[in-house]
Design a protein around this motif. Structure first.
Motif, PDB file in Angstrom:
ATOM      1  N   PHE A 154       0.826  -1.203   0.000  1.00 57.58           N
ATOM      2  CA  PHE A 154       0.000   0.000   0.000  1.00 57.58           C
ATOM      3  C   PHE A 154       0.863   1.257   0.000  1.00 57.58           C
ATOM      4  O   PHE A 154       0.632   2.186  -0.776  1.00 57.58           O
ATOM      5  CB  PHE A 154      -0.929   0.000   1.212  1.00 57.58           C
ATOM      6  CG  PHE A 154      -1.808   1.222   1.303  1.00 57.58           C
ATOM      7  CD1 PHE A 154      -2.895   1.372   0.451  1.00 57.58           C
ATOM      8  CD2 PHE A 154      -1.537   2.226   2.218  1.00 57.58           C
ATOM      9  CE1 PHE A 154      -3.698   2.508   0.511  1.00 57.58           C
ATOM     10  CE2 PHE A 154      -2.331   3.358   2.299  1.00 57.58           C
ATOM     11  CZ  PHE A 154      -3.423   3.499   1.440  1.00 57.58           C
ATOM     12  N   HIS A 155       1.859   1.270   0.854  1.00 56.14           N
ATOM     13  CA  HIS A 155       2.740   2.443   0.927  1.00 56.14           C
ATOM     14  C   HIS A 155       3.523   2.633  -0.376  1.00 56.14           C
ATOM     15  O   HIS A 155       3.717   3.765  -0.836  1.00 56.14           O
ATOM     16  CB  HIS A 155       3.693   2.315   2.111  1.00 56.14           C
ATOM     17  CG  HIS A 155       3.040   2.580   3.440  1.00 56.14           C
ATOM     18  ND1 HIS A 155       3.026   3.827   4.022  1.00 56.14           N
ATOM     19  CD2 HIS A 155       2.362   1.761   4.288  1.00 56.14           C
ATOM     20  CE1 HIS A 155       2.381   3.768   5.176  1.00 56.14           C
ATOM     21  NE2 HIS A 155       1.956   2.522   5.354  1.00 56.14           N
ATOM     22  N   MET A 156       3.933   1.519  -0.980  1.00 52.33           N
ATOM     23  CA  MET A 156       4.670   1.618  -2.240  1.00 52.33           C
ATOM     24  C   MET A 156       3.764   2.116  -3.361  1.00 52.33           C
ATOM     25  O   MET A 156       4.205   2.882  -4.230  1.00 52.33           O
ATOM     26  CB  MET A 156       5.277   0.258  -2.609  1.00 52.33           C
ATOM     27  CG  MET A 156       6.425  -0.196  -1.720  1.00 52.33           C
ATOM     28  SD  MET A 156       7.776   1.011  -1.533  1.00 52.33           S
ATOM     29  CE  MET A 156       8.160   1.358  -3.247  1.00 52.33           C
ATOM     30  N   CYS A 157       2.500   1.704  -3.361  1.00 51.69           N
ATOM     31  CA  CYS A 157       1.559   2.172  -4.391  1.00 51.69           C
ATOM     32  C   CYS A 157       1.393   3.695  -4.332  1.00 51.69           C
ATOM     33  O   CYS A 157       1.272   4.350  -5.371  1.00 51.69           O
ATOM     34  CB  CYS A 157       0.190   1.509  -4.205  1.00 51.69           C
ATOM     35  SG  CYS A 157       0.101  -0.215  -4.713  1.00 51.69           S
ATOM     36  N   ILE A 158       1.397   4.233  -3.127  1.00 49.60           N
ATOM     37  CA  ILE A 158       1.282   5.683  -2.988  1.00 49.60           C
ATOM     38  C   ILE A 158       2.512   6.371  -3.558  1.00 49.60           C
ATOM     39  O   ILE A 158       2.406   7.371  -4.281  1.00 49.60           O
ATOM     40  CB  ILE A 158       1.069   6.065  -1.510  1.00 49.60           C
ATOM     41  CG1 ILE A 158      -0.304   5.572  -1.040  1.00 49.60           C
ATOM     42  CG2 ILE A 158       1.182   7.582  -1.307  1.00 49.60           C
ATOM     43  CD1 ILE A 158      -0.550   5.753   0.442  1.00 49.60           C
ATOM     44  N   ASP A 169      12.289   4.998  -5.104  1.00 54.19           N
ATOM     45  CA  ASP A 169      13.536   4.381  -4.642  1.00 54.19           C
ATOM     46  C   ASP A 169      13.833   4.741  -3.189  1.00 54.19           C
ATOM     47  O   ASP A 169      14.294   3.893  -2.408  1.00 54.19           O
ATOM     48  CB  ASP A 169      14.709   4.826  -5.523  1.00 54.19           C
ATOM     49  CG  ASP A 169      14.677   4.187  -6.908  1.00 54.19           C
ATOM     50  OD1 ASP A 169      13.946   3.190  -7.084  1.00 54.19           O
ATOM     51  OD2 ASP A 169      15.379   4.682  -7.805  1.00 54.19           O
ATOM     52  N   MET A 170      13.566   5.988  -2.820  1.00 51.27           N
ATOM     53  CA  MET A 170      13.808   6.417  -1.442  1.00 51.27           C
ATOM     54  C   MET A 170      12.943   5.620  -0.464  1.00 51.27           C
ATOM     55  O   MET A 170      13.407   5.200   0.603  1.00 51.27           O
ATOM     56  CB  MET A 170      13.539   7.915  -1.295  1.00 51.27           C
ATOM     57  CG  MET A 170      14.571   8.799  -1.966  1.00 51.27           C
ATOM     58  SD  MET A 170      14.110  10.560  -1.944  1.00 51.27           S
ATOM     59  CE  MET A 170      14.249  10.924  -0.190  1.00 51.27           C
ATOM     60  N   LEU A 171      11.687   5.391  -0.833  1.00 52.96           N
ATOM     61  CA  LEU A 171      10.804   4.639   0.052  1.00 52.96           C
ATOM     62  C   LEU A 171      11.210   3.169   0.114  1.00 52.96           C
ATOM     63  O   LEU A 171      11.180   2.551   1.182  1.00 52.96           O
ATOM     64  CB  LEU A 171       9.351   4.772  -0.406  1.00 52.96           C
ATOM     65  CG  LEU A 171       8.313   4.212   0.581  1.00 52.96           C
ATOM     66  CD1 LEU A 171       8.453   4.869   1.951  1.00 52.96           C
ATOM     67  CD2 LEU A 171       6.901   4.399   0.050  1.00 52.96           C
ATOM     68  N   LYS A 172      11.601   2.610  -1.031  1.00 55.93           N
ATOM     69  CA  LYS A 172      12.077   1.220  -1.047  1.00 55.93           C
ATOM     70  C   LYS A 172      13.266   1.045  -0.116  1.00 55.93           C
ATOM     71  O   LYS A 172      13.336   0.087   0.656  1.00 55.93           O
ATOM     72  CB  LYS A 172      12.481   0.821  -2.472  1.00 55.93           C
ATOM     73  CG  LYS A 172      11.329   0.434  -3.370  1.00 55.93           C
ATOM     74  CD  LYS A 172      11.863   0.010  -4.726  1.00 55.93           C
ATOM     75  CE  LYS A 172      10.718  -0.379  -5.663  1.00 55.93           C
ATOM     76  NZ  LYS A 172      11.223  -0.732  -7.022  1.00 55.93           N
ATOM     77  N   ARG A 178      14.611  -0.961   7.217  1.00 59.02           N
ATOM     78  CA  ARG A 178      13.842  -1.408   8.367  1.00 59.02           C
ATOM     79  C   ARG A 178      13.889  -2.923   8.492  1.00 59.02           C
ATOM     80  O   ARG A 178      14.105  -3.468   9.579  1.00 59.02           O
ATOM     81  CB  ARG A 178      12.387  -0.941   8.239  1.00 59.02           C
ATOM     82  CG  ARG A 178      11.548  -1.206   9.467  1.00 59.02           C
ATOM     83  CD  ARG A 178      10.074  -1.000   9.212  1.00 59.02           C
ATOM     84  NE  ARG A 178       9.480  -2.147   8.526  1.00 59.02           N
ATOM     85  CZ  ARG A 178       8.178  -2.370   8.438  1.00 59.02           C
ATOM     86  NH1 ARG A 178       7.322  -1.516   8.960  1.00 59.02           N
ATOM     87  NH2 ARG A 178       7.707  -3.425   7.815  1.00 59.02           N
ATOM     88  N   GLU A 179      13.669  -3.631   7.383  1.00 57.54           N
ATOM     89  CA  GLU A 179      13.622  -5.086   7.412  1.00 57.54           C
ATOM     90  C   GLU A 179      14.957  -5.703   7.798  1.00 57.54           C
ATOM     91  O   GLU A 179      15.006  -6.807   8.348  1.00 57.54           O
ATOM     92  CB  GLU A 179      13.172  -5.625   6.045  1.00 57.54           C
ATOM     93  CG  GLU A 179      11.742  -5.243   5.671  1.00 57.54           C
ATOM     94  CD  GLU A 179      10.734  -5.676   6.725  1.00 57.54           C
ATOM     95  OE1 GLU A 179      10.803  -6.838   7.152  1.00 57.54           O
ATOM     96  OE2 GLU A 179       9.912  -4.842   7.143  1.00 57.54           O
TER      97      GLU A 179
END
Length: 262
Positions: A154-158, A169-172, A178-179
């Protein structure tokens, strides 16, 4: 935070607030302030004494836990497990991992602005993908699955709705960091109750509604509040102090005399 007039050799140069506090607590172990088996003061008292936030204390405790210096007993407190041999020892020191609450703060700043821009750029196709991600999240929660693929999706779709590959790329990178984070994993190891996932699903539904209306301000505010909710819920769910332990009650909650009472 309290400072000492003595020069202390640190095992590494602290880069983050929790590391600075962790090294202070580490030094207190070396100096004999606590013995093996002792319970550390509640987080609220450490925060008050050293003038830091509860989140920084929580992260510092995780650092010491990863170093095998303390043991966390859920609902009881933090107990000293080992004493470092000397202050400049580098053995078992976790020196370069961002704290989980620091990560969340960065995400809050980044993703609220991503959501604002996405609400302007979003297409009907993007909305379809967001709905699919929410459906996946619902099914994962209903089945009791540990995976949170729908949440990340969901966050990536946004981010993808911004039509900006750099933001994607920044969000990825944020999710990957985090993981891979020992600090993040250790925080979650103390969380048993998974009911919070339903709350976050409802937050996501509010973000989606703002996207459907193409309302950038509402989208930004909804994302900001969602990640604020995540931070507060994780802080509550990972609370390690004994709620009935009142040994430090008066230093934590000083009595304020009102109306001239003596």
């Amino acid at each position: 935070m309290e400072k000492s007039d003595n020069i202390i050799m640190m095992p590494f140069e602290p880069k983050r607030p929790y590391q600075e506090l962790g090294l202070v607590l580490r030094q207190e172990l070396i100096d004999g302030r606590y013995k093996v088996g002792d319970r550390l003061p509640p987080e609220r008292d450490i925060a008050e004494r050293l003038n830091v936030s509860r989140t920084v204390v929580r992260e510092a405790i995780i650092m010491l836990e990863l170093e095998n210096l303390v043991e966390v007993k859920k609902g009881s407190g933090v107990y000293v497990l080992n004493i470092p041999s000397h202050s400049n020892s580098r053995e078992n020191v976790i020196s370069d991992d961002a704290g989980p609450f620091e990560m969340l703060q960065a995400r809050q700043l980044l993703e609220s602005n991503i959501a604002e821009f996405a609400a302007i750029q979003v297409t009907p196709g993007d909305i379809v993908k967001m709905r699919a991600a929410l459906d996946l999240e619902r099914s994962e929660i209903a089945s009791g699955a540990e995976e949170c693929i729908g949440d990340e999706q969901f966050h990536m779709c946004i981010a993808e709705a911004t039509q900006n590959s750099v933001l994607v790329d920044m969000l990825k990178q944020s999710w990957e960091r985090r993981e891979q984070s020992p600090m993040w994993k250790k925080l979650h190891s103390h969380i048993i109750d998974q009911a919070y996932r339903q709350e976050w699903l409802e937050d996501h539904a509010r973000i989606l509604a703002a996207m459907q209306r193409k309302d950038p301000i509402a989208a930004k505010n909804a994302m900001w509040q969602h990640l604020e909710n995540v931070k507060q819920r994780l802080l509550e769910l990972s609370d390690i102090d004994d709620p009935n332990f009142d040994g430090y009650l008066f230093s934590s909650n000083p009595v304020v005399l009102l109306g001239g009472e003596k």
